[in-house]
Each structure stands twice: as C-alpha cells, then as structure tokens.
Design a protein around this motif. Structure first.
Motif, PDB file in Angstrom:
ATOM      1  N   THR A  47      54.423  56.176  15.321  1.00  9.44           N
ATOM      2  CA  THR A  47      54.104  54.759  15.480  1.00  9.44           C
ATOM      3  C   THR A  47      54.380  54.010  14.177  1.00  9.44           C
ATOM      4  O   THR A  47      54.418  54.601  13.104  1.00  9.44           O
ATOM      5  CB  THR A  47      52.635  54.588  15.901  1.00  9.44           C
TER       6      THR A  47
ATOM      7  N   ARG B 187      52.359  51.620  13.080  1.00  8.99           N
ATOM      8  CA  ARG B 187      51.110  50.881  12.867  1.00  8.99           C
ATOM      9  C   ARG B 187      50.967  50.292  11.472  1.00  8.99           C
ATOM     10  O   ARG B 187      50.576  49.140  11.331  1.00  8.99           O
ATOM     11  CB  ARG B 187      49.917  51.771  13.170  1.00  8.99           C
TER      12      ARG B 187
ATOM     13  N   SER C 292      50.361  51.088  21.236  1.00  9.90           N
ATOM     14  CA  SER C 292      50.966  52.163  20.460  1.00  9.90           C
ATOM     15  C   SER C 292      50.043  53.348  20.233  1.00  9.90           C
ATOM     16  O   SER C 292      50.391  54.260  19.497  1.00  9.90           O
ATOM     17  CB  SER C 292      51.441  51.631  19.117  1.00  9.90           C
TER      18      SER C 292
ATOM     19  N   ARG D 156      51.501  56.947  21.367  1.00  6.52           N
ATOM     20  CA  ARG D 156      52.787  57.394  20.833  1.00  6.52           C
ATOM     21  C   ARG D 156      52.594  58.413  19.718  1.00  6.52           C
ATOM     22  O   ARG D 156      51.659  58.340  18.939  1.00  6.52           O
ATOM     23  CB  ARG D 156      53.585  56.212  20.305  1.00  6.52           C
TER      24      ARG D 156
END
Length: 96
Positions: free
Chosen positions: A75, A77, A69, A72
């Motif tokens: 995200t 996260r 990720s 991107r």
C-alpha cells in the motif's frame, strides 16, 4: 597518518547529514505552509472558505483511500498521509 606522522587529513567531526524534507518533518510542514502563503498571494481572489474546502477535500480523500487500501498487501499509505497533510497545511497557509 602521512609521512610526517600527523592526522591532518582526518576530520574532527563527521559532516552533517543533508537537509531532506523526508528526514525533517517540521521543515516539510514549514515549506508547505510557506507554499500556501505564497499561493494565496498569487491568487488573491480565492477566499478562505475555498482554501478550507481544499483542506477538507484532502482529509476526505485520505479517509477514502485508507478505507479502501486496508486489504492490500502493498500500500501507499505513507504517501497518502503525506499528501493529505501537505494539502491541509498548504490550505491552512493560504487561508491565514
């Protein structure tokens, strides 16, 4: 002020903020640990090694997600971190 000249309607202190897991990380960890302990109590046939594998799988899943990720623009996260920490803490509580 009211007609009598008193401030009876004004509270002395603001009310405390609501208890939310997102604003209190220690509370979230304690809840996950308690959930793991309760889960281990419900399923006593699962050994501590299996719970350790669950925690390890959560950490590996997070590492894979973080590595994929990075490029991107948007995200998830923080959600990945939260889920991995929750899985590890639940596994820790169950394996205790």
């Amino acid at each position: 002020m009211d007609a009598r000249g008193s401030d009876a309607d004004v509270p002395l202190a603001p009310p405390p903020p609501p208890l939310r897991l997102s604003t209190r990380p220690a509370l979230a960890l304690a809840a996950a640990l308690a959930a793991g302990i309760g889960l281990a109590r419900l399923v006593p046939t699962v050994s501590a090694g299996v719970w350790a594998l669950v925690g390890t799988a959560g950490a590996v899943g997070l590492a894979v997600y973080l590595s994929r990720s990075q490029s991107r623009l948007v995200t998830l996260r923080p959600l990945g971190w939260a889920l991995a920490v929750a899985a590890a803490t639940i596994a820790l509580g169950a394996a205790r």
